[in-house]
Design an enzyme around this catalytic site. Structure first.
Site, PDB file in Angstrom:
ATOM      1  N   TYR A   6       0.808  -1.218   0.000  1.00 29.55           N
ATOM      2  CA  TYR A   6       0.000   0.000   0.000  1.00 29.55           C
ATOM      3  C   TYR A   6       0.845   1.273   0.000  1.00 29.55           C
ATOM      4  O   TYR A   6       0.307   2.365  -0.115  1.00 29.55           O
ATOM      5  CB  TYR A   6      -0.894   0.030   1.251  1.00 29.55           C
ATOM      6  CG  TYR A   6      -0.081  -0.086   2.527  1.00 29.55           C
ATOM      7  CD1 TYR A   6       0.501   1.042   3.104  1.00 29.55           C
ATOM      8  CD2 TYR A   6       0.162  -1.316   3.115  1.00 29.55           C
ATOM      9  CE1 TYR A   6       1.290   0.946   4.235  1.00 29.55           C
ATOM     10  CE2 TYR A   6       0.937  -1.425   4.239  1.00 29.55           C
ATOM     11  CZ  TYR A   6       1.492  -0.303   4.804  1.00 29.55           C
ATOM     12  OH  TYR A   6       2.285  -0.410   5.923  1.00 29.55           O
ATOM     13  N   GLY A   7       2.160   1.145   0.135  1.00 29.54           N
ATOM     14  CA  GLY A   7       3.004   2.325   0.309  1.00 29.54           C
ATOM     15  C   GLY A   7       4.118   2.422  -0.713  1.00 29.54           C
ATOM     16  O   GLY A   7       3.885   2.363  -1.917  1.00 29.54           O
ATOM     17  N   LEU A   9       6.307   0.445  -1.725  1.00 28.89           N
ATOM     18  CA  LEU A   9       6.613  -0.719  -2.562  1.00 28.89           C
ATOM     19  C   LEU A   9       5.713  -0.817  -3.795  1.00 28.89           C
ATOM     20  O   LEU A   9       5.973  -1.622  -4.690  1.00 28.89           O
ATOM     21  CB  LEU A   9       6.505  -2.016  -1.744  1.00 28.89           C
ATOM     22  CG  LEU A   9       7.581  -2.230  -0.685  1.00 28.89           C
ATOM     23  CD1 LEU A   9       7.239  -3.420   0.195  1.00 28.89           C
ATOM     24  CD2 LEU A   9       8.942  -2.414  -1.331  1.00 28.89           C
ATOM     25  N   GLU A  81      10.980  -4.206   5.753  1.00 32.07           N
ATOM     26  CA  GLU A  81       9.957  -3.606   6.608  1.00 32.07           C
ATOM     27  C   GLU A  81      10.290  -3.696   8.101  1.00 32.07           C
ATOM     28  O   GLU A  81       9.550  -3.176   8.931  1.00 32.07           O
ATOM     29  CB  GLU A  81       8.589  -4.262   6.350  1.00 32.07           C
ATOM     30  CG  GLU A  81       8.097  -4.110   4.926  1.00 32.07           C
ATOM     31  CD  GLU A  81       7.648  -2.696   4.577  1.00 32.07           C
ATOM     32  OE1 GLU A  81       7.849  -1.767   5.387  1.00 32.07           O
ATOM     33  OE2 GLU A  81       7.086  -2.517   3.487  1.00 32.07           O
TER      34      GLU A  81
END
Length: 158
Positions: A6-7, A9, A81
């Protein structure tokens, strides 16, 4: 392994190269998707990092991308992460564009300072968005290990 990103990546975002690098393993794009439930997605810290906070039914449904990844890529993503020290990889229910509901892994910030919930929430992340909070890439940071410790102190509960 099915992973929901969602970010940074996502396609077109600063860290998408991680998913494209065959030395990291295999990441095959499946489709776009959105979370079945609402979650708070905020942009915070001096590096403007997108954080998906683990507080269900708060915030908005989050739009992202689904990837099928092999164990090597999943391990690389875990390392990137900071799982489980920083983010935690947890299962989340997502809906594909055709309405299919599936479970996928997503990286959440579980232990966070309550003031993060006071920030503006987003349904989609784009580092180049109108919010003006461009993500500060790792190559733009001075001492990555010291800075991850600073992020933990700034964002996470002790």
């Amino acid at each position: 392994h099915i992973v929901f990103v969602y970010g940074t990546l996502k396609t077109g975002q600063p860290n998408h190269y991680i998913l494209k690098d065959p030395d990291n393993g295999v990441a095959d794009y499946i489709c776009t998707a959105e979370t079945a439930n609402k979650w708070p997605l905020v942009i915070a810290s001096k590096y403007n990092v997108p954080y998906l906070l683990y507080k269900k039914h708060c915030g908005k449904k989050i739009y992202g991308e689904l990837y099928s990844v092999d164990k090597n890529m999943r391990d690389k993503m875990d390392d990137f992460e900071g799982h489980p020290r920083f983010y935690r990889r947890l299962e989340v229910q997502v809906l594909t564009a055709d309405g299919t509901s599936i479970k996928a892994w997503a990286y959440f910030l579980v232990e966070f300072k309550p003031q993060l919930l006071e920030l503006e929430t987003h349904d989609v992340y784009n580092t180049y968005g109108d919010h003006g909070l461009r993500y500060v890439e790792g190559c733009e940071r001075n001492d990555p290990e010291a800075e991850i410790n600073a992020l933990i102190a700034e964002i996470k509960l002790s």
